[in-house]
Structure formats: C-alpha cells, structure tokens
Scaffold this motif. Structure first.
Motif, PDB file in Angstrom:
ATOM      1  N   VAL A 199     -26.798   6.807   3.745  1.00  0.00           N
ATOM      2  CA  VAL A 199     -25.529   7.291   4.299  1.00  0.00           C
ATOM      3  C   VAL A 199     -24.629   7.744   3.148  1.00  0.00           C
ATOM      4  N   THR A 200     -23.953   8.899   3.300  1.00  0.00           N
ATOM      5  CA  THR A 200     -22.869   9.216   2.372  1.00  0.00           C
ATOM      6  C   THR A 200     -21.553   9.014   3.114  1.00  0.00           C
ATOM      7  N   ALA A 201     -20.524   8.581   2.385  1.00  0.00           N
ATOM      8  CA  ALA A 201     -19.253   8.284   3.043  1.00  0.00           C
ATOM      9  C   ALA A 201     -18.073   8.520   2.104  1.00  0.00           C
ATOM     10  N   GLY A 202     -16.918   8.754   2.732  1.00  0.00           N
ATOM     11  CA  GLY A 202     -15.678   8.874   1.972  1.00  0.00           C
ATOM     12  C   GLY A 202     -15.451  10.280   1.451  1.00  0.00           C
ATOM     13  N   ASN A 216      -9.385  14.465  -0.604  1.00  0.00           N
ATOM     14  CA  ASN A 216      -8.932  14.693   0.773  1.00  0.00           C
ATOM     15  C   ASN A 216      -8.666  13.365   1.466  1.00  0.00           C
ATOM     16  N   LEU A 217      -8.284  13.419   2.723  1.00  0.00           N
ATOM     17  CA  LEU A 217      -7.787  12.214   3.402  1.00  0.00           C
ATOM     18  C   LEU A 217      -8.877  11.381   4.074  1.00  0.00           C
ATOM     19  N   SER A 218     -10.150  11.707   3.835  1.00  0.00           N
ATOM     20  CA  SER A 218     -11.210  10.895   4.450  1.00  0.00           C
ATOM     21  C   SER A 218     -11.095   9.446   3.974  1.00  0.00           C
ATOM     22  N   SER A 219     -11.157   8.499   4.929  1.00  0.00           N
ATOM     23  CA  SER A 219     -11.034   7.082   4.570  1.00  0.00           C
ATOM     24  C   SER A 219     -12.387   6.442   4.312  1.00  0.00           C
ATOM     25  N   GLY A 220     -13.451   7.080   4.771  1.00  0.00           N
ATOM     26  CA  GLY A 220     -14.792   6.488   4.646  1.00  0.00           C
ATOM     27  C   GLY A 220     -15.136   5.534   5.781  1.00  0.00           C
ATOM     28  N   LYS A 221     -14.168   5.286   6.692  1.00  0.00           N
ATOM     29  CA  LYS A 221     -14.386   4.246   7.720  1.00  0.00           C
ATOM     30  C   LYS A 221     -15.579   4.550   8.621  1.00  0.00           C
TER      31      LYS A 221
END
Ligand code: C5P
Length: 407
Positions: A199-202, A216-221
């Motif tokens: 998985v990639t996240a954030g 950017n505003l991605s939280s990764g949640k």
C-alpha cells in the motif's frame, strides 16, 4: 463504530496487578458493541473486585464453579456456549501453567478446558500474559506458552517496559486498546489469508530548498485504514508512507519516504514480492527541477524566485507496466472534485489498472469519513458513506473477490 456489535466475549481474569487494565478493557469491549461476561479467579479478586467488573460489564460476574445461579449447576459449560471468544487478561504464569496441563480445579481453567473445540462452533482462546520478566523468561513459562500455542491458543504480547515490581523487561500486559484491536482483528473473516498487499499512503513532499517544499493535504488515513484492514483480513502488508502523523497498524511493515522519487524507489523492489498493490498516496504531480542546497533568501529587491518544475514518475502506472509474473493486481485511487466516475474511467485506461477507487477529494482529505465508488471493466459499485476503517474493510472484501477472479 461498533466493530464488536453482536459479539459475546468471555473475559477471564487471573491474579495480577494488570487486573486494573481488565477494567479498562471491559469498557473498551462494551463500547465496541460486545456483551462481556466476566469470570474471575480467587486470586484476581484480590486485585480488583467483582463489583467493579459487574458495573463495567453490566452483567453478574462468575467466580466459582459452584455458582448456584445456573439451573443445571454447570457454569463451566453454559458460559462458553454461544461465546465468540474467551480472552484471558491478565493471564498469570500460574494460570498459563494450568492451561498447559489441562487442569480444571476452579471455574476459569475449567471453562477453558470445556470450551467447544471440536463440535459445533469452536471458541477461540486468546491469552494476554502479565507477569514479572523473570517469571516470563523462565524455561517453565516458555515451555507452557509454547504448549498452549500448540494446543490452539493465541498469545497476545506481552510487551516490554516498566513493571509493577520496579523491574524493566518483557511481561507487561498489552494495553486495553491494543487487546481490543487484537480481538477485533482475530474475529475478522480472513479474506486475504496467505496473500500479500503493498500500500502507498499519504502525501509526498517535494523539496524546494532545505526548509521548504510543496506537498498536499492528504492525511494518509484512507491508506493506513486499508493497510490495517488488509492485515486484519490475514494479509502480509507493507505500507510505504509519505510524511504523515499516523501510527503504524499492528502487524504492518512500514517504510517511510518523503518524495515521489523515494516512494518509487521503495515501491519498485517491493512490488514483485506482493500479490496486490493499492496506491492511495497523493503523489505530487511535479517537483522542483532542482532543490536548492541552501535556503533561498529574500534579498529585499522585490524580485521573486522563479521555480522550474519537472513531472514526477507515476508510481502506479510504472507498477502496472511491470511484466506479468512481477506485476501485482493494481488498484488505483482517484480523488476528484467533479465528474468523479468519468475521470475514474479515464484513469483506468490511462494507468492500465483493473480497478480504480474514486472519491470526492475535497470532501475526504483529512476527514474520518468517506464515500467510495469502485470503477472497473464490469461497471461501478458504490460503497455507502462510512468511516474510513469500515470502508477499508468493505474495499478489502471487494479487492479480495476481484483478485481471486483475476487472470
Ligand atoms: O494521476 P492521478 O494522481 O490522478 O492518479 C491517482 C492514482 O495514481 C492514485 O492511486 C495515486 O496513488 C497514483 N499515483 C501514483 N504516482 C503518481 C501519481 C499518482 O502512484 N505520480
């Protein structure tokens, strides 16, 4: 969210200072929707009272096999029939020894021995040891723990750290929230047993100079929730995370990166080692062509620096182009602000992936809730609005189903 709604848990306490954490655990399990039947040994009653445990569980506590409240006088049978799990927390060294030997001289060990294993619905036994580090390390305890594992029990922890006796080491019982999460995970259907998920996240962070960058505003949640849900579904999970402030889900292997190029470098060697790739990261489209080695200073002239950008590698598309045999089943995300499905369908073709999960970017970034639409060759499937973990579980089930059918 009540992930234990409809579940009935027998919570057994044996003697130990960690009994205070069992009070908190009862609250957590009840909050998560479970009904909790507390059973205590005589030693446990020295550390915490049945009154407290009854108040927290809202059910009469059992402490004796001679309890006359049961019409058939068989609490050791009645209490586990219909239970979804028995959790022993804390499990003392003595109690684990009893389990290992199959002794049954008081109610709690008796009901563990009498729990359904072979007929009907088997009742899992989860054991959370709590004891002094020397007791834990003793060959007798280690032998007993190996034996109860071999007999089918799941051992949760123990953790290392400060102990009630003042010593420091292995033997601390896991915290109430950790035990709650272990139990929730244990009871999930193992839709991805034996599978591996990357998985990639954030967001990514693209440096302009040593103190600035674009992100950017991605939280990764959402990505972290998917990693957790996949791990709870029985998968081996690797999570490549951009800069976020989130704790790593239990059992997940995490690789931290900052920039898109670092993310690609982390993903590429991992991709062929996983069967499923879920790209949730909000990778920056561009990065400064060259990051300045020193902080770019304002010189007072009113002139502003002009930055040149270059395009970042597309991590998902790169993985989707790997040769068959090295290429995992690829799932992309699309955060759009309008025409969500149309854009998702375009992305499906452009990236060459079998599944795109579309969501409304501005409505989801940083929030705990989300709505997802799955777009693939067969059509569109909407997952109803819910918290990100519930959605992640629904998504993992959809991915598991598609992956089983994939060529
Ligand atoms: O191209 P766009 O950013 O709209 O596509 C989103 C999907 O592609 C997401 O799954 C995201 O994680 C992935 N992506 C990527 N590398 C990029 C850009 C997007 O893996 N450079």
């Amino acid at each position: 969210m009540r992930p234990l709604a409809g579940r009935h848990i027998v919570l057994g306490l044996s003697g130990g200072v960690a009994c205070f954490k069992a009070a908190e655990l009862t609250r957590e399990l009840v909050k998560a929707g479970a009904t909790v039947q507390v059973v205590m040994t005589e030693a446990a009653c020295q550390f915490i009272t049945p009154v407290t445990m009854q108040a927290l569980s809202n059910r009469a506590v059992y402490t004796s096999q001679w309890d006359a409240r049961e019409a058939n006088h068989m609490p050791h049978i009645n209490l586990t029939r219909g239970a979804d799990a028995i959790v022993i927390a804390p499990a003392s060294a003595d109690f684990i020894a009893k389990l290992a030997q199959g002794r049954a001289d008081e109610l709690l060990s008796l009901l563990c021995l009498a729990r359904p294993l072979t007929a009907g619905r088997p009742v899992p036994l989860l054991v959370a040891p709590a004891m002094n580090r020397e007791m834990w390390a003793h060959p007798a305890t280690q032998r007993n723990v190996a034996q109860i594992r071999a007999d089918g029990a799941t051992v949760l922890g123990p953790a290392a750290g400060d102990q009630a006796c003042g010593e420091v080491g292995d033997g601390r019982m896991l915290e109430a929230e950790e035990l709650r999460d272990e139990l929730i995970a244990h009871l999930r259907p193992k839709l991805l047993a034996g599978r591996s998920v990357l998985v990639t996240a954030g967001p990514t962070f693209e440096a302009i100079d040593p103190v600035r960058g674009i992100t950017n505003l991605s939280s990764g949640k959402m990505g972290f929730a998917i990693a957790r849900a996949a791990a709870e579904a029985g998968a081996r999970v690797t999570l490549v995370a951009g800069p976020v402030h989130l704790s790593t889900p239990r059992g997940v292997q995490r690789i931290d990166v900052k920039s898109a190029e670092q993310m690609l470098a982390a993903v590429l060697p991992q991709a062929p080692r996983h069967e499923i790739f879920v790209a949730t990261a909000a990778v920056a489209d561009w990065r400064p062509a060259a990051a300045a080695g020193q902080k770019i200073k304002k010189d007072g002239s009113g002139r502003v620096p002009v930055l040149e950008f270059v395009e970042n590698p597309d991590i998902l598309a790169t993985v989707a182009r790997l040769p068959a045999g090295e290429r995992p089943y690829c799932v992309g995300f699309a955060a759009e602000s309008h025409d969500i499905v149309r854009h998702a369908r375009e992305k499906l073709a452009r990236k060459g992936v079998p599944l795109i999960v579309a969501n409304d970017g501005p409505a989801t970034f940083g929030r705990d809730e989300n709505t997802l639409v799955l777009v693939d060759a067969a059509g569109e499937t909407a997952l109803p609005r819910g918290d990100k973990l519930a959605l992640a579980h629904a998504l993992v089930a959809e991915i598991a189903r598609r992956h089983r059918k994939a060529p």
